[in-house]
Design a protein around this motif. Structure first.
Motif, mmCIF file in Angstrom:
data_model
loop_
_atom_site.group_PDB
_atom_site.id
_atom_site.type_symbol
_atom_site.label_atom_id
_atom_site.label_comp_id
_atom_site.label_asym_id
_atom_site.label_seq_id
_atom_site.Cartn_x
_atom_site.Cartn_y
_atom_site.Cartn_z
ATOM 1 N N VAL A 1 13.455 -7.796 -44.757
ATOM 2 C CA VAL A 1 13.988 -7.073 -45.913
ATOM 3 C C VAL A 1 12.874 -6.273 -46.589
ATOM 4 O O VAL A 1 13.033 -5.085 -46.883
ATOM 5 C CB VAL A 1 14.647 -8.060 -46.910
ATOM 6 C CG1 VAL A 1 14.934 -7.381 -48.237
ATOM 7 C CG2 VAL A 1 15.926 -8.627 -46.307
ATOM 8 N N GLU A 2 11.727 -6.918 -46.807
ATOM 9 C CA GLU A 2 10.629 -6.263 -47.518
ATOM 10 C C GLU A 2 9.984 -5.140 -46.707
ATOM 11 O O GLU A 2 9.645 -4.092 -47.252
ATOM 12 C CB GLU A 2 9.565 -7.298 -47.899
ATOM 13 C CG GLU A 2 10.047 -8.273 -48.948
ATOM 14 C CD GLU A 2 9.066 -9.414 -49.204
ATOM 15 O OE1 GLU A 2 8.013 -9.478 -48.540
ATOM 16 O OE2 GLU A 2 9.377 -10.240 -50.075
ATOM 17 N N ILE A 3 9.795 -5.343 -45.416
ATOM 18 C CA ILE A 3 9.059 -4.383 -44.595
ATOM 19 C C ILE A 3 9.957 -3.306 -44.004
ATOM 20 O O ILE A 3 9.602 -2.130 -44.000
ATOM 21 C CB ILE A 3 8.287 -5.117 -43.476
ATOM 22 C CG1 ILE A 3 7.228 -6.046 -44.092
ATOM 23 C CG2 ILE A 3 7.654 -4.126 -42.497
ATOM 24 C CD1 ILE A 3 6.601 -7.010 -43.109
ATOM 25 N N THR B 1 13.124 -12.644 -45.065
ATOM 26 C CA THR B 1 12.467 -12.078 -46.246
ATOM 27 C C THR B 1 11.535 -10.938 -45.852
ATOM 28 O O THR B 1 11.542 -9.866 -46.460
ATOM 29 C CB THR B 1 11.683 -13.172 -47.004
ATOM 30 O OG1 THR B 1 12.614 -14.170 -47.444
ATOM 31 C CG2 THR B 1 10.954 -12.605 -48.203
ATOM 32 N N ALA B 2 10.728 -11.161 -44.819
ATOM 33 C CA ALA B 2 9.793 -10.122 -44.366
ATOM 34 C C ALA B 2 10.534 -8.899 -43.845
ATOM 35 O O ALA B 2 10.119 -7.762 -44.100
ATOM 36 C CB ALA B 2 8.876 -10.688 -43.280
ATOM 37 N N THR C 1 3.545 -9.344 -38.774
ATOM 38 C CA THR C 1 4.015 -10.367 -39.715
ATOM 39 C C THR C 1 4.755 -11.476 -38.983
ATOM 40 O O THR C 1 4.582 -12.660 -39.300
ATOM 41 C CB THR C 1 4.913 -9.722 -40.793
ATOM 42 O OG1 THR C 1 4.147 -8.732 -41.495
ATOM 43 C CG2 THR C 1 5.444 -10.755 -41.768
ATOM 44 N N ALA D 1 13.279 -2.704 -44.866
ATOM 45 C CA ALA D 1 14.375 -2.300 -45.749
ATOM 46 C C ALA D 1 15.749 -2.741 -45.238
ATOM 47 O O ALA D 1 16.742 -2.034 -45.412
ATOM 48 C CB ALA D 1 14.347 -0.793 -46.000
#
Length: 118
Positions: free
Chosen positions: A28-30, A25-26, A84, A32
């Motif tokens: 993907v979010e951070i 998840t991280a 993270t 891309a």
């Protein structure tokens, strides 16, 4: 991509499934990344040595996360992702009274990187 490898001492209490989910998840979010592209391989080590201490005492444990990403992410993005990762490790590894040595790094995949799926 990303290719994620988690090397760790076998002696730690580690919620690997939850860590992988949160790490994906991280990423993907951070960074891309696409969710379906996130792949994590866990490699528990049978033997961990630290300094000159007797390894049989098992007072130290190691975990190191390597993320291989396609080139193009900024240094700021890479730093945010590794910070993270370390925070996620704090939350997913139980404090069993041992000294935990945790680290993370991001490397750019070489231009020769290729893959296939079956």
């Amino acid at each position: 991509m990303p290719q994620i490898t988690v090397d760790h001492s076998k002696t730690i209490s580690f919620d690997r499934a939850a860590f992988a989910r949160d790490l994906h998840t991280a990423t993907v979010e951070i960074a891309a990344a696409k969710p379906e592209a996130c792949k994590t391989q866990f490699r528990p080590g049978d033997f961990t040595a630290f300094g000159y201490e007797d390894p049989e005492e098992q007072r130290h444990a190691v975990v190191h996360v390597t993320l291989g990403l396609l080139a193009g992410r900024s240094d700021e993005t890479k730093a945010k992702l590794t910070e993270t990762v370390l925070e996620l490790l704090r939350g997913h590894i139980e404090d069993d009274g041992i000294v935990l040595h945790a680290s993370a790094e991001i490397r750019d995949l070489d231009a020769s990187y290729r893959k296939f799926e079956r």
